[in-house]
Design an enzyme around this catalytic site. Structure first.
Site, mmCIF file in Angstrom:
data_model
loop_
_atom_site.group_PDB
_atom_site.id
_atom_site.type_symbol
_atom_site.label_atom_id
_atom_site.label_comp_id
_atom_site.label_asym_id
_atom_site.label_seq_id
_atom_site.Cartn_x
_atom_site.Cartn_y
_atom_site.Cartn_z
ATOM 1 N N ALA A 24 0.661 -1.135 0.113
ATOM 2 C CA ALA A 24 0.005 0.099 -0.110
ATOM 3 C C ALA A 24 0.574 1.358 0.193
ATOM 4 C CB ALA A 24 -0.975 0.212 1.154
ATOM 5 N N ARG A 36 -2.892 0.731 7.494
ATOM 6 C CA ARG A 36 -2.520 0.796 8.968
ATOM 7 C C ARG A 36 -1.579 2.072 9.117
ATOM 8 N NH1 ARG A 36 -2.108 -3.811 6.866
ATOM 9 N NH2 ARG A 36 -2.942 -5.482 7.996
ATOM 10 N N GLN A 102 0.547 -6.374 -3.523
ATOM 11 C CA GLN A 102 -0.476 -6.722 -2.600
ATOM 12 C C GLN A 102 -1.576 -5.601 -2.868
ATOM 13 O OE1 GLN A 102 0.963 -7.334 1.661
ATOM 14 N NE2 GLN A 102 2.817 -6.195 0.668
ATOM 15 N N ASP A 105 -5.005 -1.462 -6.768
ATOM 16 C CA ASP A 105 -5.571 -0.296 -7.197
ATOM 17 C C ASP A 105 -5.320 -0.173 -8.694
ATOM 18 O OD1 ASP A 105 -2.492 0.121 -7.244
ATOM 19 O OD2 ASP A 105 -2.868 1.214 -5.311
ATOM 20 N N HIS A 120 -3.876 -9.650 -4.083
ATOM 21 C CA HIS A 120 -5.122 -9.684 -3.441
ATOM 22 C C HIS A 120 -6.247 -9.242 -4.489
ATOM 23 C CE1 HIS A 120 -2.544 -9.060 0.374
ATOM 24 N NE2 HIS A 120 -2.919 -10.338 0.043
ATOM 25 N N CYS A 128 -20.002 -11.031 -11.662
ATOM 26 C CA CYS A 128 -21.194 -11.886 -11.034
ATOM 27 C C CYS A 128 -20.715 -12.988 -10.147
ATOM 28 C CB CYS A 128 -22.176 -12.100 -12.120
ATOM 29 S SG CYS A 128 -23.533 -13.016 -11.585
ATOM 30 N N CYS A 155 -28.238 -12.452 -15.421
ATOM 31 C CA CYS A 155 -28.702 -13.520 -14.581
ATOM 32 C C CYS A 155 -29.207 -12.981 -13.244
ATOM 33 C CB CYS A 155 -27.747 -14.270 -14.264
ATOM 34 S SG CYS A 155 -26.623 -14.133 -13.227
ATOM 35 N N SER A 193 5.829 -1.894 1.821
ATOM 36 C CA SER A 193 4.856 -2.835 2.263
ATOM 37 C C SER A 193 5.454 -3.033 3.951
ATOM 38 C CB SER A 193 5.072 -4.267 1.732
ATOM 39 O OG SER A 193 4.449 -5.113 2.696
HETATM 40 P P1 NAD Z 1 0.391 -1.759 4.992
HETATM 41 O O1 NAD Z 1 -0.872 -0.366 5.375
HETATM 42 O O2 NAD Z 1 0.375 -2.555 6.114
HETATM 43 O O3 NAD Z 1 1.811 -0.809 4.867
HETATM 44 C C1 NAD Z 1 2.259 0.360 4.191
HETATM 45 C C2 NAD Z 1 3.466 0.527 4.483
HETATM 46 O O4 NAD Z 1 3.974 1.410 3.575
HETATM 47 C C3 NAD Z 1 3.901 1.053 5.899
HETATM 48 O O5 NAD Z 1 5.006 0.403 6.545
HETATM 49 C C4 NAD Z 1 4.110 2.629 5.716
HETATM 50 O O6 NAD Z 1 5.362 3.004 6.619
HETATM 51 C C5 NAD Z 1 4.767 2.600 4.211
HETATM 52 N N1 NAD Z 1 4.718 3.610 3.562
HETATM 53 C C6 NAD Z 1 3.653 4.564 3.639
HETATM 54 N N2 NAD Z 1 3.907 5.753 2.717
HETATM 55 C C7 NAD Z 1 5.077 5.319 1.888
HETATM 56 C C8 NAD Z 1 5.977 5.904 0.959
HETATM 57 N N3 NAD Z 1 5.517 6.951 0.476
HETATM 58 N N4 NAD Z 1 7.110 5.407 0.674
HETATM 59 C C9 NAD Z 1 7.426 4.154 1.204
HETATM 60 N N5 NAD Z 1 6.669 3.504 2.134
HETATM 61 C C10 NAD Z 1 5.534 4.147 2.694
HETATM 62 O O7 NAD Z 1 0.311 -2.292 3.498
HETATM 63 P P2 NAD Z 1 0.933 -3.689 2.829
HETATM 64 O O8 NAD Z 1 1.994 -4.130 3.491
HETATM 65 O O9 NAD Z 1 0.613 -3.630 1.539
HETATM 66 O O10 NAD Z 1 -0.331 -4.610 3.807
HETATM 67 C C11 NAD Z 1 -1.695 -4.388 3.876
HETATM 68 C C12 NAD Z 1 -2.731 -4.847 2.763
HETATM 69 O O11 NAD Z 1 -3.276 -3.361 2.343
HETATM 70 C C13 NAD Z 1 -2.551 -5.421 1.548
HETATM 71 O O12 NAD Z 1 -3.233 -6.605 1.631
HETATM 72 C C14 NAD Z 1 -3.289 -4.515 0.373
HETATM 73 O O13 NAD Z 1 -4.014 -5.343 -0.224
HETATM 74 C C15 NAD Z 1 -4.059 -3.583 1.119
HETATM 75 N N6 NAD Z 1 -4.248 -1.945 0.810
HETATM 76 C C16 NAD Z 1 -4.072 -1.980 -0.555
HETATM 77 C C17 NAD Z 1 -4.061 -0.442 -0.937
HETATM 78 C C18 NAD Z 1 -4.043 -0.107 -2.418
HETATM 79 O O14 NAD Z 1 -4.242 -0.913 -3.413
HETATM 80 N N7 NAD Z 1 -3.388 0.664 -2.719
HETATM 81 C C19 NAD Z 1 -4.240 0.260 -0.164
HETATM 82 C C20 NAD Z 1 -4.317 -0.021 1.239
HETATM 83 C C21 NAD Z 1 -4.310 -1.335 1.546
#
Ligand code: NAD
Length: 250
Positions: A24, A36, A102, A105, A120, A128, A155, A193
């Site tokens: 994310a 988070r 993960q 988007d 994910h 559907c 459907c 991540s």
């Molecule tokens: P996470 O929210 O657990 O962690 C995100 C990490 O990114 C944090 O540790 C944070 O310190 C770091 N971060 C934030 N901004 C940053 C930047 N500009 N540069 C570098 N690091 C940065 O996310 P995760 O590890 O992907 O796991 C959580 C779940 O969240 C996944 O399953 C995912 O599917 C989902 N998710 C996806 C999206 C999306 O599609 N954009 C958004 C939110 C959550």
């Protein structure tokens, strides 16, 4: 930081099979909140209601209202940022074979990355639950004007986003191809991540166990930092373009 950037670029250049693993955080500079931490989506919306399969099956209207009010307007306006673009440049230049993400988007594909494994799923496809007919986000959004939850035009089955909700397992084929990448790579770049969501976070661990160089770029420290060859705790949109620049210069 420049020495580390140069060391990372040289490691990428010397690798035979480099892959990226993203979360994310790589999309936060596009304006998509992480789940988070400070300002995270789950501080406002309870994931047990908005992202849980049991709740979705019980009462999908919560999800669809969330899609209409939050998800759709956000995804309609976001664009790939400097980090997505830098990663796509590494792909086009032949340095990066695959991005395992993960994220749901679709921003890696929009930036131009050619091989993306979406662990994910994606919010950009709605399907559907009865006949599997697919709809775009726009089509699903317009259905919401007349019916929540939306139904299939063919459907009348219930629609759902092509994402993995909490309480569901990852698609075994997708997970297998991600593990294959982890086994085949000799370099893995983890970006944005927290590396706490499993089984996804197992992928950089597997790669490292198989002898790959592991680089972690994340704003905060992660529980896997001790395994990494290089760690940079900075914003991805600042670091990745510098790696691309260093690759061009070397
Ligand atoms: P996470 O929210 O657990 O962690 C995100 C990490 O990114 C944090 O540790 C944070 O310190 C770091 N971060 C934030 N901004 C940053 C930047 N500009 N540069 C570098 N690091 C940065 O996310 P995760 O590890 O992907 O796991 C959580 C779940 O969240 C996944 O399953 C995912 O599917 C989902 N998710 C996806 C999206 C999306 O599609 N954009 C958004 C939110 C959550």
């Amino acid at each position: 930081m420049m020495d580390v950037i140069k060391a990372i670029a040289s490691s990428i250049k010397n690798s035979k099979y480099a892959v990226a693993f993203t979360g994310a955080g790589i999309s936060s500079e596009s304006g998509i909140p992480t789940y988070r931490g400070e300002g995270g989506l789950w501080t406002k919306y309870d994931p047990n209601i908005y992202a849980n399969v049991y709740y979705f099956n019980k009462d999908p209207s919560y999800y669809w209202n969330f899609f209409r009010e939050v998800r759709f307007p956000m995804l309609k306006k976001v664009k790939p940022n400097k980090a997505h673009i830098a990663m796509a440049e590494m792909d086009v230049a032949g340095y990066l074979k695959t991005v395992i993400t993960q994220n749901i988007d679709g921003l890696h594909q929009e930036a131009g990355s050619s091989s993306v494994i979406e662990l994910h799923g994606t919010t950009r496809i709605i399907h559907c639950m009865s006949c599997s007919k697919e709809y775009s986000m726009d089509e699903a959004f317009s259905k919401l004007e007349t019916e929540i939850p939306p139904r299939c035009s063919e459907c009348k089955g219930k629609l759902r986003p092509a994402v993995v909700f909490f309480g569901e397992t990852l698609d075994p084929q997708i997970l297998r191809s991600a593990y294959e990448e982890a086994e085949n790579c000799d370099f893995i770049l983890s970006v944005g991540s927290s590396l706490v969501v499993f089984p996804a976070a197992d992928i950089p661990v597997k790669a490292k166990q198989r002898g790959a160089t592991l680089v972690i770029i994340n704003k905060e420290s992660t529980p896997l930092d001790h395994l990494a060859d290089h760690v940079i705790n900075e914003e991805a949109g600042n670091v990745l373009p510098q790696i691309v620049q260093s690759l061009k210069e070397s």
